[in-house]
Scaffold this motif. Structure first.
Motif, short mmCIF file in Angstrom:
data_model
loop_
_atom_site.label_atom_id
_atom_site.label_comp_id
_atom_site.label_asym_id
_atom_site.label_seq_id
_atom_site.Cartn_x
_atom_site.Cartn_y
_atom_site.Cartn_z
N SER A 53 -6.62 28.57 -0.34
CA SER A 53 -7.83 28.46 -1.15
C SER A 53 -8.69 27.35 -0.55
O SER A 53 -8.20 26.55 0.26
CB SER A 53 -7.49 28.15 -2.61
OG SER A 53 -6.72 26.98 -2.65
N LYS A 54 -9.98 27.33 -0.97
CA LYS A 54 -10.94 26.39 -0.37
C LYS A 54 -10.47 24.94 -0.44
O LYS A 54 -10.69 24.16 0.47
CB LYS A 54 -12.30 26.51 -1.08
CG LYS A 54 -13.08 27.72 -0.64
CD LYS A 54 -14.53 27.65 -1.13
CE LYS A 54 -15.35 28.81 -0.59
NZ LYS A 54 -14.82 30.14 -0.94
N ASP A 55 -9.82 24.57 -1.58
CA ASP A 55 -9.42 23.17 -1.74
C ASP A 55 -8.31 22.74 -0.77
O ASP A 55 -7.99 21.56 -0.68
CB ASP A 55 -9.00 22.90 -3.20
CG ASP A 55 -7.91 23.86 -3.64
OD1 ASP A 55 -8.16 25.08 -3.65
OD2 ASP A 55 -6.79 23.40 -3.92
N MET A 56 -7.72 23.69 -0.06
CA MET A 56 -6.69 23.33 0.94
C MET A 56 -7.31 23.02 2.30
O MET A 56 -6.61 22.63 3.23
CB MET A 56 -5.69 24.47 1.11
CG MET A 56 -4.88 24.78 -0.12
SD MET A 56 -3.84 26.20 0.21
CE MET A 56 -3.19 26.52 -1.42
N LYS A 57 -8.62 23.22 2.41
CA LYS A 57 -9.29 23.00 3.70
C LYS A 57 -9.50 21.50 3.88
O LYS A 57 -10.23 20.86 3.12
CB LYS A 57 -10.63 23.75 3.68
CG LYS A 57 -11.39 23.70 4.98
CD LYS A 57 -11.09 24.88 5.88
CE LYS A 57 -11.99 24.85 7.11
NZ LYS A 57 -11.51 25.66 8.21
N VAL A 58 -8.85 20.91 4.87
CA VAL A 58 -8.94 19.46 5.06
C VAL A 58 -9.68 19.07 6.34
O VAL A 58 -10.02 17.91 6.54
CB VAL A 58 -7.54 18.81 5.05
CG1 VAL A 58 -6.88 18.96 3.69
CG2 VAL A 58 -6.64 19.40 6.14
N SER A 59 -9.87 20.05 7.22
CA SER A 59 -10.61 19.75 8.47
C SER A 59 -11.19 21.05 9.02
O SER A 59 -10.96 22.13 8.49
CB SER A 59 -9.69 19.11 9.51
OG SER A 59 -8.74 20.06 9.94
N GLU A 60 -11.93 20.89 10.11
CA GLU A 60 -12.57 22.05 10.74
C GLU A 60 -11.56 23.01 11.36
O GLU A 60 -11.82 24.20 11.50
CB GLU A 60 -13.51 21.57 11.86
CG GLU A 60 -14.86 21.08 11.38
CD GLU A 60 -15.66 22.19 10.72
OE1 GLU A 60 -16.00 23.16 11.43
OE2 GLU A 60 -15.90 22.11 9.51
N GLY A 61 -10.41 22.48 11.78
CA GLY A 61 -9.48 23.31 12.56
C GLY A 61 -10.00 23.43 13.98
O GLY A 61 -10.68 22.52 14.47
N GLY A 62 -9.68 24.52 14.63
CA GLY A 62 -10.19 24.73 15.99
C GLY A 62 -9.22 24.40 17.10
O GLY A 62 -9.50 24.63 18.27
N GLY A 63 -8.06 23.83 16.73
CA GLY A 63 -7.05 23.54 17.75
C GLY A 63 -7.21 22.16 18.34
O GLY A 63 -8.17 21.45 18.07
N LEU A 64 -6.25 21.77 19.16
CA LEU A 64 -6.24 20.44 19.75
C LEU A 64 -7.13 20.41 20.99
O LEU A 64 -6.95 21.22 21.90
CB LEU A 64 -4.80 20.05 20.16
CG LEU A 64 -3.77 19.94 19.04
CD1 LEU A 64 -2.42 19.55 19.62
CD2 LEU A 64 -4.21 18.92 17.99
N SER A 65 -8.08 19.46 21.01
CA SER A 65 -8.95 19.39 22.19
C SER A 65 -8.14 18.94 23.41
O SER A 65 -8.43 19.33 24.54
CB SER A 65 -10.12 18.45 21.94
OG SER A 65 -9.62 17.19 21.54
#
Ligand SMILES: Nc1nc2c(ncn2[C@@H]2O[C@H](COP(=O)(O)OP(=O)(O)O[C@H]3O[C@H](CO)[C@@H](O)[C@H](O)[C@@H]3O)[C@@H](O)[C@H]2O)c(=O)[nH]1
Ligand SMILES: [Mg+2]
Length: 194
Positions: free
Chosen positions: A138-150
């Motif tokens: 759910s939306k409230d579990m979103k803590v960062s953008e994600g996208g993987g490790l740079s």
């Protein structure tokens, strides 16, 4: 590894540049009792875990899109592929691995995941077994953008897609990753989104 009909004679490392490619020569006892010598190349890149994130209220799933070189050299025009979030096991169990990978790749922080099955994905040549999970998000579990490790050059796009649209994308060929198809079909068969 206990099978009296198999006797490993030699195991030679052909490449250990990134992962490990071995050539294994072994004696194999046939059904009639006679023995023959066989040789097989075996690619060991460790084991993995994957997960389908789903939201029952919105009837959506979270998938990711990234460039995969092996598909690029084998018919996938731009090399981009839509997949369920996944990662290789490090020094951890599959459940810890998939929670870490989910946060790194999608930005969702999960407390509860459910293991649904496991599968060898290419048993003729690759040692890897993948552990398959599902979890509600759910939306409230979103803590960062994600996208993987740079640091690992993971340029990952996070996609939120209606479940029925994702099912259609299997038919159209827009989704053509085995683990992703397996998880979507699992969700369909078990009515996870209902
Ligand atoms: N430099 C370099 N990096 C590599 C190489 N092979 C893999 N990597 C990098 O190693 C990292 C592995 O990232 P993970 O997220 O842990 O694994 P994954 O590649 O997503 O693997 C998952 O999906 C695979 C494909 O379905 C699965 O095979 C695997 O089990 C796992 O579930 C990625 O940054 C990838 O680019 C290589 O030969 N050279
Ligand atoms: Mg990954």
């Amino acid at each position: 590894m206990t099978n009296p009909a198999i006797k490993i004679k030699s195991s030679e490392i052909l490449s250990d540049n990134w992962y490990i490619l071995k050539k294994i020569v072994f004696d194999y006892q046939k059904k009639d009792g006679s023995w023959e010598t066989q040789s097989r190349e075996v690619y060991d890149r460790g084991n993995g875990a994957t997960i389908l994130l789903y939201n029952k209220t919105q009837k959506t799933v979270i998938l990711i899109r990234q460039f995969r070189m092996p598909t690029f050299v084998n018919g996938n025009e731009k090399g981009m592929i839509i997949e369920a979030c996944a990662g290789l096991l490090e020094e951890e169990n599959p459940e810890e691995c998939i929670k870490r990978e989910t946060e790194e790749e999608t930005g969702y922080s999960l407390t509860q995941v459910r293991k649904v099955f496991q599968a060898y994905m290419s048993p003729g040549s690759v040692t890897e077994i993948i552990y398959f999970f599902v979890a509600e998000y759910s939306k409230d579990m979103k803590v960062s953008e994600g996208g993987g490790l740079s640091t690992e050059h993971e340029n990952i796009d996070v996609l939120e897609i209606p479940f029925e649209k994702a099912m259609q994308m299997i038919e159209t060929g827009e989704i053509k990753d085995a683990k992703t198809i397996m998880l979507l079909q699992y969700a369909k068969i078990n009515n996870l989104l209902e």
